[in-house]
Design a protein around this motif. Structure first.
Motif, mmCIF file in Angstrom:
data_model
loop_
_atom_site.group_PDB
_atom_site.id
_atom_site.type_symbol
_atom_site.label_atom_id
_atom_site.label_comp_id
_atom_site.label_asym_id
_atom_site.label_seq_id
_atom_site.Cartn_x
_atom_site.Cartn_y
_atom_site.Cartn_z
ATOM 1 N N LYS A 642 4.958 7.288 -0.820
ATOM 2 C CA LYS A 642 5.928 6.280 -0.390
ATOM 3 C C LYS A 642 5.430 4.873 -0.723
ATOM 4 C CE LYS A 642 8.274 4.563 3.787
ATOM 5 N NZ LYS A 642 8.410 4.730 5.257
ATOM 6 N N ALA A 643 4.115 4.648 -0.503
ATOM 7 C CA ALA A 643 3.547 3.327 -0.770
ATOM 8 C C ALA A 643 3.636 2.963 -2.245
ATOM 9 C CB ALA A 643 2.089 3.286 -0.315
ATOM 10 N N TYR A 644 3.546 3.997 -3.107
ATOM 11 C CA TYR A 644 3.562 3.725 -4.551
ATOM 12 C C TYR A 644 4.945 3.939 -5.182
ATOM 13 C CZ TYR A 644 -1.496 3.984 -3.887
ATOM 14 O OH TYR A 644 -2.772 3.782 -3.443
ATOM 15 N N GLY A 645 5.917 4.340 -4.339
ATOM 16 C CA GLY A 645 7.266 4.518 -4.851
ATOM 17 C C GLY A 645 7.411 5.683 -5.796
ATOM 18 N N ILE A 646 6.668 6.784 -5.544
ATOM 19 C CA ILE A 646 6.753 7.978 -6.383
ATOM 20 C C ILE A 646 6.871 9.205 -5.482
ATOM 21 C CG2 ILE A 646 5.414 6.974 -8.292
ATOM 22 C CD1 ILE A 646 2.960 8.436 -7.220
ATOM 23 N N THR A 647 7.003 10.379 -6.088
ATOM 24 C CA THR A 647 7.065 11.622 -5.313
ATOM 25 C C THR A 647 5.655 12.174 -5.122
ATOM 26 O OG1 THR A 647 7.249 13.080 -7.245
ATOM 27 C CG2 THR A 647 9.302 12.135 -6.363
ATOM 28 N N VAL A 648 5.517 13.096 -4.171
ATOM 29 C CA VAL A 648 4.217 13.721 -3.911
ATOM 30 C C VAL A 648 3.714 14.454 -5.152
ATOM 31 C CG1 VAL A 648 3.029 15.504 -2.576
ATOM 32 C CG2 VAL A 648 4.581 13.912 -1.420
ATOM 33 N N ASP A 649 4.625 15.132 -5.865
ATOM 34 C CA ASP A 649 4.230 15.880 -7.058
ATOM 35 C C ASP A 649 3.689 14.977 -8.161
ATOM 36 O OD1 ASP A 649 4.937 18.240 -5.852
ATOM 37 O OD2 ASP A 649 6.945 18.315 -6.736
ATOM 38 N N GLU A 650 4.069 13.738 -8.108
ATOM 39 C CA GLU A 650 3.629 12.804 -9.144
ATOM 40 C C GLU A 650 2.293 12.137 -8.825
ATOM 41 O OE1 GLU A 650 7.742 11.029 -11.003
ATOM 42 O OE2 GLU A 650 7.241 10.463 -8.929
ATOM 43 N N LEU A 651 1.767 12.386 -7.604
ATOM 44 C CA LEU A 651 0.548 11.707 -7.181
ATOM 45 C C LEU A 651 -0.667 11.989 -8.081
ATOM 46 C CD1 LEU A 651 0.442 11.770 -3.266
ATOM 47 C CD2 LEU A 651 0.335 9.770 -4.754
ATOM 48 N N PRO A 652 -0.996 13.264 -8.409
ATOM 49 C CA PRO A 652 -2.188 13.496 -9.241
ATOM 50 C C PRO A 652 -2.146 12.732 -10.555
ATOM 51 C CG PRO A 652 -1.421 15.560 -8.298
ATOM 52 C CD PRO A 652 -0.359 14.542 -8.000
ATOM 53 N N GLY A 653 -1.024 12.805 -11.222
ATOM 54 C CA GLY A 653 -0.904 12.087 -12.486
ATOM 55 C C GLY A 653 -0.970 10.590 -12.304
ATOM 56 N N TYR A 654 -0.371 10.100 -11.216
ATOM 57 C CA TYR A 654 -0.384 8.661 -10.942
ATOM 58 C C TYR A 654 -1.810 8.167 -10.725
ATOM 59 C CZ TYR A 654 0.184 4.263 -8.403
ATOM 60 O OH TYR A 654 0.080 2.961 -8.001
#
Length: 702
Positions: A642-654
């Motif tokens: 939420k803080a980065y404006g992305i989905t949970v699934d996108e966290l590792p790549g982010y």
């Protein structure tokens, strides 16, 4: 099936029948079940053999081949790869070149010219003892009951009367080629005997089949044990009776956990040692007895016992009710006792050494006896320490039996020295693998049942450490313990549930480390949790929980660890798993980030305070270690996404893309960083921060 009281009959006919015709397979089967009973022989003790006919690969002719436990093996775990295979005729032909007792050691090299199977194990010094006897299956064992008779002053006479001439006798002699010839001579002088007793040493028995040999061994040992049992207390009370009473078990364990680090510190004056404690009733009967101070200094009789327990134990001159919390007083009382023991050992070495003797080894005791409490043993690793304790129990059994039927005799100091510093024994020690980086070290990693903690624990185990596993999640802790025990063995692992916010539980965890291993060297504060919320959404309860686990937990563990490390006087390592967030100001992170900042500065403060005691305090800062981590449970992943404006699934790549190296961080990466600090190359570093985050420039320490 026969019934025995003093040994275990373990022969399984169905298993044996499947090996019908495979004499070597039956040898291994017999060896394994004999070695499974410590009353028959201890770890690494004794050897077994069989002789078979086989085709010579060079001539194609049938030849007799002896398969025997190779050098350094253990019959309880013996596999075919642990056997040596030799041509019997070539082995016996060495008699023509044997030059006598003064040249015993040169014969061992000649055994290599007798090897039949080139892939087999190196032959042991006991090879000719089996080779010069004609029997198809032979057991050489070290049962306590038999050695008790063999070590008795009247052992030869007792053997003759007890077995009515069916067991021969050969006086004590160091194993080697000449002893093999003496066994052959004993058999020639006593045709039809079923075995031979070796004075102060052990027992030889044999049979035409593997099963016959097995039964013969059990029958002889059973008869010895029955004879001893009938005589206990007959001539006099066992060990002349009880001199002091034991503390109750709870008091014994508490006292052992407190004094073990003190003893370990002294025993580790030359290299880090790992400890073992036992309050077995057989030990207590001995250490509480009137005969303790007469018998213990005499040392052991059987070479296998002596090699693992040293010339004699240290009897701790300390009241069982001594106040163990007065550390300086305790150290002052124990220090001169160790100094006296080391002097005794150096005097023993100097008075017995030869011109070509190896250099003196560690002068510290292996076995320490504490009347009213129990036995401590210290060695290079946990298994060796445990086995040393087991062998000393065997020695106690031998003394008890010998004293019941006659009087106990031990090896003379010169004979003992000639075994301990035997050049062949030294060569065996030199062939042993070099110790691993963390051999002799004991580690406790908080939160070690998952994610980063589990990876650190596994890395340390791979590098030779003993590890106390702990976690708040008891189910996961038990699973991790079972998993690691299957990989590394039970000796090097202990486990205890732990909530790092509970001081009593923290103290109990360190007491467990002391009781199981003798103390502690490496502490990793890894237990943690994470909460990602805006400051408006953050509750006081969440704030308190973060600071309790991360900051208070690190404080409590470090506080108790420091006391223990100072007692040992061996220095040590405290590693704190903090976070990139201790250095970076990010959104939705006030509670977690500020708690991590407190952890980081607490680490610096402790490094400054503990440096004079050689206690190093360092920090590893991970970031975004998602794999198998508790941190990502409880809404943290959602909060960060939420803080980065992305989905949970996108966290590792982010997380990977925002690093300079474009790498995903795994638990093993953190484990490797921890090992870098404690593996020996950075022993002059403290107060440092090592970032393992793939490279985040805003987290650079500056």
């Amino acid at each position: 099936m026969k019934t025995y009281k003093h040994v275990n009959y373990l022969w399984d006919t169905q298993k044996a029948d499947r090996l019908e015709g495979d004499e070597v397979g039956l040898l291994l089967y017999r060896s394994n079940i004999l070695g499974a009973d410590l009353r028959i022989t201890n770890f690494g003790g004794g050897n077994t053999s069989c002789k078979v006919m086989d085709n010579d690969p060079l001539t194609g002719k049938e030849v007799e081949v002896m398969w025997i436990k190779g050098s350094g093996g253990d019959i309880g775990t013996l596999k075919k790869s642990g056997l040596a295979a030799l041509y019997v005729d070539r082995l016996r032909s060495l008699e023509t070149v044997y030059r006598g007792l003064a040249f015993e050691d040169e014969m061992v090299e000649l055994f290599n010219h007798c090897i039949f199977d080139l892939s087999s194990k190196a032959p042991s010094i006991d090879t000719p003892l089996h080779g010069f006897l004609p029997f198809k299956h032979i057991d050489h064992l070290h049962p306590d009951a038999a050695i008790a008779i063999a070590a008795a002053k009247d052992g030869k006479q007792i053997t003759e009367e007890l077995f009515e001439g069916t067991i021969g006798w050969v006086d004590w002699q160091r194993p080697g080629f000449d002893l093999g010839l003496k066994l052959r001579a004993c058999l020639a002088q006593n045709p039809g005997i079923r075995g031979i007793m070796l004075g102060s040493h052990g027992l030889f028995t044999w049979g035409y089949t593997s099963y016959d040999c097995y039964l013969n061994s059990l029958d002889v040992i059973e008869k010895c044990a029955e004879y001893l049992e009938k005589n206990y207390g007959k001539l006099k009370p066992v060990f002349s009776g009880e001199k002091i009473k034991s503390l109750n078990q709870e008091e014994r364990l508490e006292r052992a956990s407190k004094i073990a680090p003190v003893l370990r510190g002294f025993c580790s004056s030359e290299r880090h040692m790992v400890g073992h404690f036992s309050d077995d009733q057989r030990i207590l009967e001995f250490v509480n007895s009137h005969d303790l101070t007469r018998l213990a200094p005499m040392g052991t009789s059987c070479p296998d016992h002596f090699l693992r327990t040293k010339i004699q134990p240290l009897i701790l001159d300390l009241d069982k009710n001594e106040n163990l919390d007065q550390k300086e007083v305790l150290l002052d009382k124990i220090r001169p006792q160790f100094e006296a023991y080391r002097k005794m050992y150096r005097d023993y070495y100097e008075s017995c050494k030869h011109g070509n003797s190896p250099a003196i080894r560690d002068a510290n005791p292996v076995i320490i006896l504490y009347p009213g409490v129990g036995l401590f043993s210290f060695a290079k690793d946990k298994q060796t320490a445990r086995v040393a304790a087991e062998f000393y129990v065997n020695a106690i059994n031998v003394m008890k039996g010998a004293e019941a039927v006659s009087s106990y005799t031990s090896l003379p100091h010169q004979e003992a020295f000639d075994i301990e510093y035997w050049l062949l024994e030294e060569a065996k020690l030199q062939r042993m693998p070099a110790p691993k980086s963390l051999s002799g070290k004991i580690a406790m990693i908080t939160g070690s049942a998952g994610g980063i903690g589990k990876a650190i624990a596994k890395k340390f185990l791979l590098e030779g450490a003993c590890v106390l596993l702990n976690d708040k999640n008891e189910e996961r802790l038990e699973q991790t313990k079972e998993e690691f025990a299957a990989i590394f063995g039970k000796d090097v692992i202990a486990a205890i549930p732990l909530d790092v916010t509970d001081q009593k539980q923290v103290e109990k965890a360190f007491a467990t480390a002391s009781l199981c291993f003798g103390g502690i060297d490496i502490i990793v504060n890894n237990a943690g949790l994470s909460i990602s919320k805006t400051i408006e959404e953050h509750t006081q309860a969440e704030w308190d929980r973060l600071y309790d686990v991360l900051v208070k937990g690190q404080f409590l563990v470090t506080q108790v660890a420091t006391t223990l490390l100072k007692i040992q006087s061996l220095g040590g390592d405290i590693l704190n798993i903090v976070s990139k967030n201790a250095l970076v100001s990010g959104p939705n992170n006030t509670g977690y980030g500020s708690a991590k900042g407190a952890q980081l500065h607490l680490s610096r403060l402790c490094a400054a305070e503990l440096g004079p005691f050689k206690i190093r305090v360092n920090v590893v800062n991970p970031d975004a270690v998602i794999s198998d981590s508790n941190i990502w449970a409880g809404g943290w992943a959602e909060g960060r996404a939420k803080a980065y404006g992305i989905t949970v699934d996108e966290l590792p790549g982010y997380y990977a893309k925002r690093t300079l190296l474009n790498e995903i961080i795994l638990p093993i990466d953190i484990a490797n960083a921890c090992f870098a600090f404690v593996g020996g190359l950075l022993h002059k570093s403290t107060g440092n921060v090592l970032n393992v985050d793939g490279g985040i420039s805003v987290a650079f320490v500056r």
